[in-house]
Every structure is written in structure tokens, then in C-alpha cells.
Write an enzyme that holds these catalytic residues in place. Structure first.
Site, PDB file in Angstrom:
ATOM      1  N   SER A  51       0.830  -1.099   0.059  1.00 44.78           N
ATOM      2  CA  SER A  51       0.126   0.097  -0.003  1.00 44.78           C
ATOM      3  C   SER A  51       0.773   1.356   0.058  1.00 44.78           C
ATOM      4  O   SER A  51       0.117   2.249  -0.300  1.00 44.78           O
ATOM      5  CB  SER A  51      -0.904  -0.140   1.070  1.00 44.78           C
ATOM      6  N   ASP A 358      -4.240   7.288   8.122  1.00 39.64           N
ATOM      7  CA  ASP A 358      -5.355   6.419   8.517  1.00 39.64           C
ATOM      8  C   ASP A 358      -5.086   5.187   9.649  1.00 39.64           C
ATOM      9  O   ASP A 358      -5.471   4.275   9.779  1.00 39.64           O
ATOM     10  CB  ASP A 358      -6.105   5.664   7.159  1.00 39.64           C
ATOM     11  N   HIS A 361      -1.130   4.386   7.071  1.00 40.28           N
ATOM     12  CA  HIS A 361      -0.329   4.863   5.941  1.00 40.28           C
ATOM     13  C   HIS A 361      -0.208   6.388   6.217  1.00 40.28           C
ATOM     14  O   HIS A 361      -0.854   6.964   7.110  1.00 40.28           O
ATOM     15  CB  HIS A 361      -1.334   4.824   4.534  1.00 40.28           C
TER      16      HIS A 361
END
Length: 396
Positions: A51, A358, A361
């Protein structure tokens, strides 16, 4: 000045500083031959990872990352688990390339300047679980490499056959000239923790991770790839979701509020990764392999958050409740019912003063700072600016 131009100027400035420092280190009266390396002019980027560099792969496969993701730059969800751009986006900007389309995206993709095989939740080695059970992606690094091989074969076929869609694909020589970027490994470590492994048990499987990673680099090299940018893993003990979900004592917290045991495992991983990179340079003599110390870059920002203009180094911008504004059951952009009351993982008013987006990240502002260091090369080995990482060193 745009962020892309700022990054380019940042890169040039630090290249000059490095050469000047190198000259100062030479004893008076000695002769040194230092040459500014030519820029590489990468025509494409092929990215592999999780990610930290996923530009929409997981969203294409399992459903879009919801709003408010993307709010600060794209003004709508854009496949990234961030309020805006990622490090890989800033790298593409600096190299004058378009943002990378995810390989898994069927509509609207343009692969003429590369492709992104990264997906959120990806690991180096395959996980014996599903995305819905654990949150980890089925697209492990070996799968991403298989996807790349298939992509390359089909792109070359289309180019040789003069297919009508060849303009949306890389030219045949781009695969040899491209920059191959890697940012993966963090999820392998956290997957172990979430299976209730001790830090010692997680450390024990790191050599296997590094071995599998090296195999992928070799496969791409023997297929013609020559320029590699490899990021090490960051300080996972500073991430809100780790601090919230995993056990640690007050005595195990460092001065910045990070959990030392988990950071030490990341450092062990990075040590073995760097040793592997050194060995790969011997095994792959035509390769230019640049190792980027993302751990130091990210930990440095957390340490100096206030100086960099941040108010919250460890608190989540988009989340709900608790010490870190993080709740594993209320993700960013989700609405759930807790104890009979509907709650929502909302974005903060100003993401630019938060290091973390979040809980897992980073915000676009953080990514911009990270990318500046990657682009300048000051945390890289060899210390080359991004435009020159096709070279094995700054001198020749």
C-alpha cells in the site's frame, strides 16, 4: 513552484552538495577525478510493492478505497490509501512521467510509461489466509512478478504485431531502460505479529523473506532489467495501528512514543536486506541497484515532526476514537454501528499537520517530504539523485 519542480530543484541542490562534500574529504594536494553522471532519462517505471505504493491495484480487485481518500489532491478516491499522492507519484512527476496505472485496472489505464503491480496488503511471501480473513493481499511479490512477466510478453507481442492499442503500452526497449522500484516487506513482519508470533519468531523468518526477494530481483535482471530502486522498510513501531493493536509496555516505548521491539525487528530486516543488495551487486554485475533507507527517512520525520510543521506525529488524521484516533473496527471512510450508535471514520480538518493518514499509511504532506529525500539520494546507497540511479556510483 509546483511540487514536482520543487523535488527536481531539491535533487539538483543535494547532488551539488554531495560532490562538494566528496571534494572536501580528499587530502590537500591529492588528485581526484569526479564526473557528473549523465541523467538516465527513464522512459518507464515498473513498481512492485504494497500500500505504500499502490495506485489502485487493490481497489481494482476488491473495491475502491472510499472517500475521503484522495481528498487533498485528486478530490476523489484515486485508488490510494492516502489523502493524496504517494512517494511513487512524486518520483514519477520528477522523472517527467505520468502517474502509474495499476496493472489490475481494466478501464482507463495507460501503460505507455510503465505499470504498477503493487497492491495494498501485499507481502513478499504468500500468506496462508485470505484478504477477508486477515487483510493481507493475495498478490504477493512472486505473483506480482508473474503478472509482470505476462504483461511484458503481451506488450511485446502487441508491439511486434502493430496492435491498435500499442500506444497504450511501453515500447519494446523500455523494459531494459526502465526503473524498477520496490517497496515491500512491512506486511510480512506485521502478519507475523497478528498471528501472535513473538518478535523472535518474526526475526527467524526474515532470512527467507530476503531470499525470496533476491530471487525476484534476479529474475527481472535476467529478463533485461538493469536499474533497481529498493526501499527498506519503515519503523512499524511508530504506526498507530501497531501501537493500538499490539502489546508493549511503557518501558518499551522510545522518546518519540514508538514501540521499540517492533522497530528493532524492522532494523534487523533492513540489515539483512542491505547485505542482500550488496551480494546482488556482485551477482548481477550489469545492474545498478540503489538501496534507499526509508526507515531513517520516516523515523527522522517523526522525530522532527514539529520542526517540519506537523502537530501530530503519531495521531491518525482519518479515523475514530482512542489515544491515536484509530479503531480497527472503524476504518477511514467507513460507517459502522458501535454499541447501538452509528460512528464514522472521518478525516481531520487539515491533513497537512498530521504525519499519519489512517493509522497505517502516511499523509500526502509526509509522502512529499519522504520523496524529497528519495529523489535527492541523500539517504541512498550509493547516494545518487533519482535521475541518475541507472549508474552504479556517482563517480566513473
Amino acid at each position: 513552484m509546483s511540487l514536482g519542480k520543487q523535488n527536481a530543484a531539491f535533487c539538483d541542490f543535494h547532488s551539488i552538495l554531495f560532490i562538494f562534500g566528496l571534494l572536501l574529504s580528499v587530502p590537500f594536494g591529492s588528485t581526484v577525478h569526479v564526473f557528473a553522471a549523465d541523467d538516465c532519462e527513464f522512459p518507464a517505471i515498473f513498481n512492485f510493492g504494497d500500500s505504500n505504493s499502490d495506485t489502485g491495484g487493490l481497489s481494482a480487485a476488491f473495491g475502491a478505497a472510499p472517500p475521503p481518500n484522495g481528498e487533498s489532491f485528486f478530490h476523489k478516491p484515486a485508488g490510494r490509501y492516502c489523502d493524496g499522492r504517494l512517494v511513487i507519484d512524486f518520483i514519477a512527476e520528477t522523472l517527467g512521467l505520468t502517474y502509474l496505472s495499476p496493472y489490475l485496472q481494466s478501464v482507463g489505464s495507460n501503460f505507455s510509461h510503465g505499470a504498477n503491480f503493487a497492491t495494498a496488503g501485499s507481502t513478499i511471501r504468500q500468506q496462508n489466509t485470505s484478504l477477508f480473513q486477515s487483510g493481507f493481499s493475495p498478490f504477493s511479490l512472486d505473483v506480482q512478478s508473474w503478472q509482470f512477466n505476462q504483461f511484458k510478453a503481451k506488450a511485446l507481442d502487441a508491439y511486434n504485431e502493430g496492435a491498435s492499442y500499442e500506444e497504450l503500452l511501453p515500447k519494446s526497449d523500455y523494459f531494459n531502460k526502465a526503473l524498477y522500484t520496490f517497496d515491500i516487506g512491512q506486511n510480512d513482519l506485521t502478519a507475523g505479529y497478528f498471528l501472535n508470533m513473538t518478535v523472535d519468531l518474526v526475526k527467524a523468518f526474515i532470512p527467507d523473506l530476503i531470499s525470496q526477494f533476491s530471487t525476484i530481483i534476479k529474475n527481472i535482471y535476467f529478463g533485461g532489467g538493469r536499474s533497481f530502486l529498493i526501499h527498506n522498510t519503515g519503523p512499524v513501531g511508530c504506526l498507530p495501528y501497531i501501537l493500538d493493536r499490539l502489546p508493549h509496555t511503557t518501558s518499551q516505548m522510545d522518546k518519540n512514543g514508538c514501540a521499540t521491539p517492533y522497530n528493532e525487528v524492522s532494523q534487523d530486516y533492513n540489515k539483512l536486506l542491505k547485505e542482500a543488495v550488496i551480494q546482488l551487486r556482485t551477482d548481477l554485475p550489469m545492474a545498478a541497484i540503489t538501496y534507499v533507507d526509508m526507515y531513517s527517512i520516516k523515523y527522522g520525520l517523526i522525530t522532527n515532526a514539529t520542526k517540519e510543521g506537523f502537530k501530530y506525529p503519531l495521531r491518525t488524521c482519518c479515523g475514530y476514537g482512542g489515544l491515536y484516533n484509530y479503531n480497527r473496527h472503524v476504518g477511514c471512510g467507513s460507517k459502522v454501528t458501535l454499541n447501538g450508535t452509528q460512528v464514522e471514520g472521518k478525516s481531520c480538518k487539515d491533513p497537512s499537520v498530521y504525519v499519519n493518514w489512517d493509522g497505517v499509511h502516511f499523509t500526502q504532506t509526509s509522502n512529499h517530504i519522504f520523496s524529497g529525500h528519495v529523489i535527492s539520494g541523500e539517504f541512498s546507497d550509493p547516494p545518487l539523485p533519482i535521475s541518475q540511479v541507472c549508474h552504479r556510483s556517482l563517480t566513473r
